[in-house]
Every structure is written in structure tokens, then in C-alpha cells.
Design a protein around this motif. Structure first.
Motif, PDB file in Angstrom:
ATOM      1  N   MET A  76       0.866  -1.185   0.000  1.00 32.06           N
ATOM      2  CA  MET A  76       0.000   0.000   0.000  1.00 32.06           C
ATOM      3  C   MET A  76       0.896   1.226   0.000  1.00 32.06           C
ATOM      4  SD  MET A  76      -2.925  -1.144   2.770  1.00 32.06           S
ATOM      5  CE  MET A  76      -3.915   0.325   2.487  1.00 32.06           C
ATOM      6  N   ALA A  77       0.435   2.293  -0.639  1.00 29.56           N
ATOM      7  CA  ALA A  77       1.263   3.496  -0.735  1.00 29.56           C
ATOM      8  C   ALA A  77       0.464   4.743  -0.381  1.00 29.56           C
ATOM      9  CB  ALA A  77       1.839   3.630  -2.139  1.00 29.56           C
ATOM     10  N   LYS A  78       1.124   5.666   0.324  1.00 28.46           N
ATOM     11  CA  LYS A  78       0.560   6.985   0.607  1.00 28.46           C
ATOM     12  C   LYS A  78       1.427   8.016  -0.099  1.00 28.46           C
ATOM     13  CE  LYS A  78      -1.533   6.170   5.164  1.00 28.46           C
ATOM     14  NZ  LYS A  78      -1.492   6.569   6.590  1.00 28.46           N
ATOM     15  N   GLY A  79       0.790   8.897  -0.820  1.00 26.42           N
ATOM     16  CA  GLY A  79       1.521   9.892  -1.593  1.00 26.42           C
ATOM     17  C   GLY A  79       1.178   9.752  -3.065  1.00 26.42           C
ATOM     18  N   ARG A  80       1.321  10.825  -3.821  1.00 27.44           N
ATOM     19  CA  ARG A  80       0.987  10.801  -5.243  1.00 27.44           C
ATOM     20  C   ARG A  80       2.061  10.050  -6.009  1.00 27.44           C
ATOM     21  NH1 ARG A  80      -0.850  16.683  -7.223  1.00 27.44           N
ATOM     22  NH2 ARG A  80      -1.365  15.387  -9.046  1.00 27.44           N
ATOM     23  N   ILE A  81       1.635   9.066  -6.764  1.00 27.86           N
ATOM     24  CA  ILE A  81       2.574   8.205  -7.470  1.00 27.86           C
ATOM     25  C   ILE A  81       1.959   7.754  -8.784  1.00 27.86           C
ATOM     26  CG2 ILE A  81       1.876   5.933  -6.585  1.00 27.86           C
ATOM     27  CD1 ILE A  81       5.484   7.215  -6.641  1.00 27.86           C
ATOM     28  N   LYS A  82       2.816   7.368  -9.728  1.00 36.50           N
ATOM     29  CA  LYS A  82       2.317   6.809 -10.984  1.00 36.50           C
ATOM     30  C   LYS A  82       3.253   5.691 -11.432  1.00 36.50           C
ATOM     31  CE  LYS A  82       4.623  10.356 -13.796  1.00 36.50           C
ATOM     32  NZ  LYS A  82       4.424  11.414 -14.821  1.00 36.50           N
ATOM     33  N   ALA A  83       2.744   4.837 -12.319  1.00 35.75           N
ATOM     34  CA  ALA A  83       3.523   3.683 -12.771  1.00 35.75           C
ATOM     35  C   ALA A  83       4.846   4.136 -13.396  1.00 35.75           C
ATOM     36  CB  ALA A  83       2.713   2.873 -13.776  1.00 35.75           C
ATOM     37  N   GLY A  84       5.906   3.404 -13.079  1.00 39.40           N
ATOM     38  CA  GLY A  84       7.222   3.701 -13.614  1.00 39.40           C
ATOM     39  C   GLY A  84       8.051   4.631 -12.750  1.00 39.40           C
ATOM     40  N   LYS A  85       7.436   5.212 -11.728  1.00 37.63           N
ATOM     41  CA  LYS A  85       8.158   6.164 -10.878  1.00 37.63           C
ATOM     42  C   LYS A  85       9.139   5.448  -9.964  1.00 37.63           C
ATOM     43  CE  LYS A  85       8.818  10.453  -9.838  1.00 37.63           C
ATOM     44  NZ  LYS A  85       9.301  11.393 -10.872  1.00 37.63           N
ATOM     45  N   GLN A  86      10.336   6.031  -9.830  1.00 37.01           N
ATOM     46  CA  GLN A  86      11.341   5.490  -8.928  1.00 37.01           C
ATOM     47  C   GLN A  86      11.319   6.266  -7.613  1.00 37.01           C
ATOM     48  OE1 GLN A  86      15.294   4.453 -10.395  1.00 37.01           O
ATOM     49  NE2 GLN A  86      14.633   4.925 -12.479  1.00 37.01           N
ATOM     50  N   VAL A  87      11.487   5.517  -6.522  1.00 42.08           N
ATOM     51  CA  VAL A  87      11.491   6.117  -5.187  1.00 42.08           C
ATOM     52  C   VAL A  87      12.734   5.642  -4.450  1.00 42.08           C
ATOM     53  CG1 VAL A  87      10.304   6.234  -2.956  1.00 42.08           C
ATOM     54  CG2 VAL A  87       8.974   6.288  -5.083  1.00 42.08           C
ATOM     55  N   GLU A  88      13.431   6.596  -3.829  1.00 35.48           N
ATOM     56  CA  GLU A  88      14.599   6.249  -3.024  1.00 35.48           C
ATOM     57  C   GLU A  88      14.169   6.124  -1.565  1.00 35.48           C
ATOM     58  OE1 GLU A  88      18.294   8.714  -1.406  1.00 35.48           O
ATOM     59  OE2 GLU A  88      18.551   8.230  -3.556  1.00 35.48           O
ATOM     60  N   PHE A  89      14.293   4.912  -1.017  1.00 36.08           N
ATOM     61  CA  PHE A  89      13.976   4.674   0.385  1.00 36.08           C
ATOM     62  C   PHE A  89      15.229   4.747   1.253  1.00 36.08           C
ATOM     63  CE2 PHE A  89      10.701   2.510  -2.095  1.00 36.08           C
ATOM     64  CZ  PHE A  89       9.548   3.013  -1.508  1.00 36.08           C
ATOM     65  N   ASP A  90      16.356   4.588   0.608  1.00 36.81           N
ATOM     66  CA  ASP A  90      17.661   4.620   1.242  1.00 36.81           C
ATOM     67  C   ASP A  90      18.660   4.737   0.092  1.00 36.81           C
ATOM     68  OD1 ASP A  90      19.346   3.760   3.844  1.00 36.81           O
ATOM     69  OD2 ASP A  90      20.176   2.716   2.109  1.00 36.81           O
ATOM     70  N   LYS A  91      19.855   5.225   0.369  1.00 33.35           N
ATOM     71  CA  LYS A  91      20.832   5.365  -0.710  1.00 33.35           C
ATOM     72  C   LYS A  91      21.096   4.054  -1.431  1.00 33.35           C
ATOM     73  CE  LYS A  91      23.236   9.429   1.093  1.00 33.35           C
ATOM     74  NZ  LYS A  91      24.538   9.989   1.570  1.00 33.35           N
ATOM     75  N   GLU A  92      20.875   2.947  -0.724  1.00 36.49           N
ATOM     76  CA  GLU A  92      21.109   1.635  -1.320  1.00 36.49           C
ATOM     77  C   GLU A  92      19.820   0.937  -1.742  1.00 36.49           C
ATOM     78  OE1 GLU A  92      23.162  -0.353   1.790  1.00 36.49           O
ATOM     79  OE2 GLU A  92      25.107   0.546   1.320  1.00 36.49           O
ATOM     80  N   LEU A  93      18.679   1.544  -1.445  1.00 35.67           N
ATOM     81  CA  LEU A  93      17.395   0.881  -1.737  1.00 35.67           C
ATOM     82  C   LEU A  93      16.504   1.771  -2.609  1.00 35.67           C
ATOM     83  CD1 LEU A  93      15.480  -1.519  -1.324  1.00 35.67           C
ATOM     84  CD2 LEU A  93      14.630  -0.394   0.745  1.00 35.67           C
ATOM     85  N   ILE A  94      16.316   1.341  -3.852  1.00 31.52           N
ATOM     86  CA  ILE A  94      15.466   2.047  -4.807  1.00 31.52           C
ATOM     87  C   ILE A  94      14.292   1.130  -5.187  1.00 31.52           C
ATOM     88  CG2 ILE A  94      15.341   3.220  -7.047  1.00 31.52           C
ATOM     89  CD1 ILE A  94      17.279   4.529  -5.068  1.00 31.52           C
ATOM     90  N   GLY A  95      13.093   1.704  -5.220  1.00 30.00           N
ATOM     91  CA  GLY A  95      11.927   0.950  -5.645  1.00 30.00           C
ATOM     92  C   GLY A  95      11.302   1.555  -6.882  1.00 30.00           C
TER      93      GLY A  95
END
Length: 351
Positions: A102-121
Motif C-alpha cells: 500500500m502506498a501513501k503519496g501521489r505516485i504513478k507507474a514507472g516512478k522510482q522512489v529512493e527509500f535509502d541510498k542503497e534501496l530504490i523501488g
């Protein structure tokens, strides 16, 4: 039945914000369905309401720090806070780490999110109106190590203070994978389990990874239109064999928690034997359901209009449950995840 039939008013002061210390000092309400009686005690006396032939079955899933925060990657900058709640891992080819969340925040398909310098989703695609498939750049083992460092305990929104993962965990948690705890198990301590086993009461375990199916709110007016989100459950062969033997010997099967109940009843066949060992379960238990395997339930006090309240209403009757809840409020019982306990017995006329 209509959703409004499972509504009740709960004062905020009755919502527990932290577990009892010691945990087995939680209060205990005993509901005898056959005799329509209500008794009050403390959980450390639960063994007094159990027999030597009883079999307790609990969920040994382990909560992971499933709530993580990140920011959207926009060229060379980060912007827009994103919060996700990991629900379940998606099976994909080896070395690929992908989760439904589940996600909170505006997002769209293909978007990259940095959760940590070593963890990208990467938000791959929408699975439902509420959930996304997110592909991560780490292998599964490294991903688990990372979220154990950066993730937060996924306590429900009605708990206003941050809780550590140790207190939002049963003492017998073994298999990581849950986004929420099987909270009926919170009341057990090592001392109490020893006392129960000394009474020759058996203690068995199944695994159901708690996800959206357990805590998803019901948004339909007619409860039969609600669909339970699938959750992964398993019963190993040894446990299945022991439970089938106990059932054939007319021993009471006491489920610890609604997640355990959903798993057991999903694996049970009409001839009252457990058949399967692993599968996704999405059983929605509402009043009118005929229980095939369990003979008793240890549970907490549940949210209004929730699927869990409907499950206990299927056991004890909607009117009797709401009567018990009203009495619990008057007597200042503590409600929800960190709250007090209820033992529902004698609904199959087995006492």
C-alpha cells in the motif's frame, strides 16, 4: 446483512496504546455461547477454562518492519514524501525482489522512489485500487536486511505512539512475513505457556502471514459483496496429522486468534479433516458460516464494522457479541491490538 449491523460506539479511552505488562495480566472475558453467559477474569487464568485434552493452535508468523519511507526521484533531486506498507512478497524469477504494498503519496507507474541510498523501488503497476507492485533493486536477502534497519513497526493508525517491534510481536513468532501482528497471541508469556503445557494441554502452530485481508476495512453496505484479500498460510504435515487425530478423538481445537481461525477453516474439508498444507486463503467468515474444525477461539476486541467482528459474530451471534462488547466498555476493558482478551467457547456444544 448490512454493515451497520456491526457498528458500535467505543470511547477513545478504551483503545489500548500499549500492551499489558506482564502481558498475561490482560483481562479476560469468557463467553459461553450455549448458556449465553459472560464471566470476567484475567488472562493468566486462561488454563482454568481449558481441559487436558484441549489443543491450542496459534499463528507463529513474525512481523517485519513493513512501513518504510522514501522520496520520489526527479532527475537529480528527491521530492515528494512516499510511505509504503509492505503486504506480501510476489513470486518472481530468482534474485528478483518484488512486493505488493500500500502506498501513501501521489505516485504513478514507472516512478522510482529512493527509500535509502542503497534501496530504490520502482512502482511497476497497480494491483488493486489500494495496492502496487513495487520492484526493488536489492536481492531478497539484502532487502530483508535493509528494511530491518530502516523500516518501522507497522502498528495500526489508532495506536498513536511509536511501538518497537519486540512489543508488537508474539513470543513464539518464528516465520517473517506479516504486515500486522496476530494480536490474540500477545497475551501469552513463557511462564503461562509452561503452565498450560503442564496441564497436558497441547500447543500447535500454523503460519498465516497477516496482510490486507485481516485489516482491510469493509467498504460495501452489503457485507456479502466484500472480498477478502488473499493471505499466505501453511500447516505442516506433522501439525496437520496431530490436529486431525485430535479432532477424530473429539478433543477441542482452540484457535488463538482470527488469523489462525481463517487458516484452519480454509484448510478444513466438510468431513472435518485438514486437507491442504500450503495455499493462499481468502475465506470471509460471516454469520451463518458453519465452522468445520475449531471448537473455541481466543481473541481480542475488534473494530466496528470489521471482518473480524463479523467472524466472532459468526461464532457467538451478532446480538450476543455486541452485548458482550457493551459490557466490556462499561467495565473499562481495553480494546484492539494491545487490548484485553475474550475466550469464546461452547458454540459447537462441545464443552
Amino acid at each position: 446483512m448490512k454493515i451497520k449491523e456491526f457498528d458500535y460506539f467505543l470511547p477513545k479511552k478504551n483503545i489500548a496504546q500499549s500492551p499489558c505488562k506482564p502481558r498475561d495480566n490482560a483481562r479476560l472475558m469468557i463467553l459461553d455461547v450455549k448458556n449465553k453467559s459472560i464471566k470476567h477474569d484475567y488472562f493468566y487464568n486462561i488454563h482454568k477454562y481449558l481441559k487436558a485434552t484441549d489443543v491450542l493452535v496459534a499463528n507463529n508468523t513474525k512481523v517485519i518492519p513493513a512501513r518504510i519511507y522514501g522520496k520520489k526521484i526527479n532527475k537529480n533531486s528527491l521530492e515528494g514524501k512516499i510511505e509504503i506498507l509492505l503486504l506480501k512478497q510476489i513470486k518472481l524469477p530468482a534474485r528478483t525482489c518484488s512486493w505488493e504494498a500500500m502506498a501513501k503519496g501521489r505516485i504513478k507507474a514507472g516512478k522510482q522512489v529512493e527509500f535509502d541510498k542503497e534501496l530504490i523501488g520502482i512502482f511497476n503497476k497497480k494491483i488493486t485500487k489500494q495496492t502496487w507492485q513495487i520492484n526493488f533493486n536489492l536481492s531478497n536477502d539484502n532487502f530483508i536486511k535493509k528494511i530491518n534497519k530502516i523500516g518501522q513497526t507497522p502498528t495500526p493508525p489508532y495506536i498513536k505512539q511509536l511501538s518497537n517491534l519486540k512489543e508488537y510481536q508474539t513470543i513464539y513468532a518464528v516465520h517473517p512475513g506479516s504486515a500486522a501482528a496476530p494480536t490474540a497471541g500477545f497475551h501469552f508469556t513463557k511462564k503461562l505457556i509452561t503452565k498450560i503445557k503442564n496441564k497436558k494441554i497441547s500447543f500447535e502452530f500454523i503460519t498465516l502471514h497477516v496482510g490486507l485481508g485481516t485489516f482491510q476495512p469493509i467498504r460495501t453496505n452489503n457485507i456479502k459483496e466484500h472480498k477478502i484479500h488473499p493471505e499466505w498460510a501453511s500447516i505442516n504435515i506433522q501439525t496437520k496429522t496431530k490436529l486431525n487425530k485430535a479432532k477424530q478423538n473429539n478433543q477441542r481445537i482452540i484457535a488463538v486468534g482470527t488469523t489462525t481461525t481463517r487458516a484452519i477453516e480454509s484448510f478444513a474439508s466438510p468431513d472435518k479433516l485438514l486437507r491442504s498444507s500450503k495455499k493462499w486463503v481468502d475465506l470471509f467468515i460471516v454469520p451463518g458460516y458453519k465452522f468445520k474444525f475449531i471448537d473455541g477461539l481466543i481473541t481480542n476486541f475488534h473494530l466496528p464494522k470489521s471482518s473480524l467482528l463479523m467472524m466472532v459474530s459468526a461464532l457467538a451471534g451478532q446480538k450476543f457479541i455486541l452485548k458482550a462488547y457493551k459490557q466490556a466498555i462499561v467495565k473499562n476493558y481495553r480494546f484492539y491490538s494491545f487490548g484485553d482478551a475474550m475466550f469464546i467457547k461452547n458454540f459447537n456444544n462441545i464443552d
